[in-house]
Design an enzyme around this catalytic site. Structure first.
Site, mmCIF file in Angstrom:
data_model
loop_
_atom_site.group_PDB
_atom_site.id
_atom_site.type_symbol
_atom_site.label_atom_id
_atom_site.label_comp_id
_atom_site.label_asym_id
_atom_site.label_seq_id
_atom_site.Cartn_x
_atom_site.Cartn_y
_atom_site.Cartn_z
ATOM 1 N N GLY A 7 98.554 -69.677 26.846
ATOM 2 C CA GLY A 7 99.233 -70.446 28.444
ATOM 3 C C GLY A 7 100.345 -69.866 29.220
ATOM 4 O O GLY A 7 101.177 -70.320 29.245
ATOM 5 N N MET A 70 88.728 -71.430 27.751
ATOM 6 C CA MET A 70 87.339 -70.520 27.728
ATOM 7 C C MET A 70 86.191 -70.972 27.355
ATOM 8 O O MET A 70 85.000 -69.974 26.972
ATOM 9 C CB MET A 70 87.424 -69.640 26.445
ATOM 10 C CG MET A 70 88.940 -68.881 26.697
ATOM 11 S SD MET A 70 88.499 -67.550 28.794
ATOM 12 C CE MET A 70 89.550 -66.653 29.037
ATOM 13 N N ASN A 85 90.437 -73.348 38.444
ATOM 14 C CA ASN A 85 90.245 -72.634 37.806
ATOM 15 C C ASN A 85 90.626 -71.450 38.259
ATOM 16 O O ASN A 85 90.690 -70.826 39.300
ATOM 17 C CB ASN A 85 88.697 -72.081 37.132
ATOM 18 C CG ASN A 85 88.735 -70.685 36.231
ATOM 19 O OD1 ASN A 85 89.313 -71.001 34.725
ATOM 20 N ND2 ASN A 85 87.800 -70.203 36.124
ATOM 21 N N HIS A 87 90.393 -67.374 37.262
ATOM 22 C CA HIS A 87 89.912 -66.102 37.357
ATOM 23 C C HIS A 87 90.201 -64.466 37.403
ATOM 24 O O HIS A 87 90.924 -63.989 38.850
ATOM 25 C CB HIS A 87 88.504 -65.926 37.666
ATOM 26 C CG HIS A 87 87.798 -65.369 36.633
ATOM 27 N ND1 HIS A 87 87.143 -65.546 35.344
ATOM 28 C CD2 HIS A 87 87.150 -64.269 37.428
ATOM 29 C CE1 HIS A 87 86.788 -64.278 35.049
ATOM 30 N NE2 HIS A 87 86.244 -63.397 36.427
ATOM 31 N N VAL A 122 79.323 -70.522 36.139
ATOM 32 C CA VAL A 122 80.234 -69.993 35.773
ATOM 33 C C VAL A 122 81.183 -69.380 36.746
ATOM 34 O O VAL A 122 80.615 -67.461 37.172
ATOM 35 C CB VAL A 122 79.802 -68.948 34.789
ATOM 36 C CG1 VAL A 122 80.801 -67.543 33.718
ATOM 37 C CG2 VAL A 122 79.086 -69.662 33.583
ATOM 38 N N ASP A 123 82.253 -69.378 36.677
ATOM 39 C CA ASP A 123 83.121 -68.637 37.991
ATOM 40 C C ASP A 123 82.603 -68.669 39.296
ATOM 41 O O ASP A 123 82.872 -67.314 40.243
ATOM 42 C CB ASP A 123 83.636 -67.156 37.929
ATOM 43 C CG ASP A 123 83.874 -66.859 35.728
ATOM 44 O OD1 ASP A 123 85.177 -67.649 36.363
ATOM 45 O OD2 ASP A 123 84.070 -66.254 35.270
HETATM 46 C C1 GAR Z 1 93.832 -65.355 32.271
HETATM 47 O O1 GAR Z 1 94.691 -63.777 32.656
HETATM 48 C C2 GAR Z 1 93.015 -65.960 33.107
HETATM 49 O O2 GAR Z 1 92.843 -65.518 34.351
HETATM 50 C C3 GAR Z 1 91.657 -65.649 32.147
HETATM 51 O O3 GAR Z 1 92.436 -65.937 30.562
HETATM 52 C C4 GAR Z 1 93.865 -65.301 30.819
HETATM 53 C C5 GAR Z 1 94.649 -66.912 30.230
HETATM 54 O O4 GAR Z 1 95.479 -66.240 29.946
HETATM 55 N N1 GAR Z 1 91.236 -66.920 32.358
HETATM 56 C C6 GAR Z 1 89.612 -66.850 32.289
HETATM 57 O O5 GAR Z 1 88.903 -64.925 32.130
HETATM 58 C C7 GAR Z 1 87.874 -67.471 32.281
HETATM 59 N N2 GAR Z 1 86.763 -66.683 32.255
HETATM 60 P P1 GAR Z 1 96.848 -67.157 30.085
HETATM 61 O O6 GAR Z 1 96.564 -68.212 28.446
HETATM 62 O O7 GAR Z 1 98.482 -66.498 29.111
HETATM 63 O O8 GAR Z 1 97.180 -67.880 30.270
#
Ligand code: GAR
Length: 178
Positions: A7, A70, A85, A87, A122-123
């Protein structure tokens, strides 16, 4: 906002005083929920992907921000709510899970992060903002991800602010800042 993990992006939006009405998660123990609690933001937990529409409806969000969420949301949800989103790669390179690890394995010299509108893939949705991050020879997936996240925490609030201000014009795959 929807988040499954740590988060830090949720924190970045709250720190930037963006109007976060609720933080939802598929994981009851997600640290993102604790952060929301600490900031006085409402939280919801829901494990049934098909129910996010009805779970979020009472909050009437202007935009649903996926910050480390996720799971893949159903097509009817993403087609009926604007979703943004973040990524951790320069899309279209390295979509899906563990993008920093994919970038290291591929041997790229430059990666980064992408903030994009969500479509049914997906993305794959239209790109709003991107920032580049150089890869170092001694990077591990964690060290690279940490530097990418510095950029995410800047870019995601900026993109959400632009969206809420009506300053993003979508034209097919192209998103123009007006
Ligand atoms: C982030 O780096 C985001 O880009 C990635 O998860 C992390 C969450 O971090 N998302 C993905 O990989 C989606 N495919 P956080 O919980 O500290 O915000």
């Amino acid at each position: 906002m929807l988040a499954s993990g740590e988060g830090t992006n949720v924190q970045a939006l709250m720190d930037e005083r963006l109007p976060v009405v609720v933080v939802g998660s598929d994981r009851p123990l997600a640290r993102a929920l604790e952060r929301a609690h600490a900031a006085g933001v409402r939280t919801v937990v829901n494990r049934d992907l098909a129910r996010w529409g009805e779970v979020l409806a009472p909050f009437q969000p202007d935009v649903v921000v996926l910050a480390g969420f996720m799971r893949l949301l159903p097509g009817d949800f993403v087609l009926s709510h604007p979703c943004i989103n973040v990524h951790p790669s320069l899309l279209p390179a390295f979509p899906g899970l563990r993008a920093p690890e994919q970038a290291l394995a591929y041997g790229v010299k430059l990666t980064g992060c992408t903030v994009h509108y969500v479509d049914t893939g997906v993305d794959t949705g239209p790109i709003i903002l991107q920032a580049a991050v150089p890869v170092r020879a001694d990077d591990t997936p964690d060290s690279l991800h940490a530097r990418i996240q510095v950029e995410e925490h800047r870019l995601l609030p900026e993109a959400v602010r632009l969206h809420l201000a009506g300053r993003l014009r979508r034209n097919g795959r192209h998103v123009e800042v007006i």
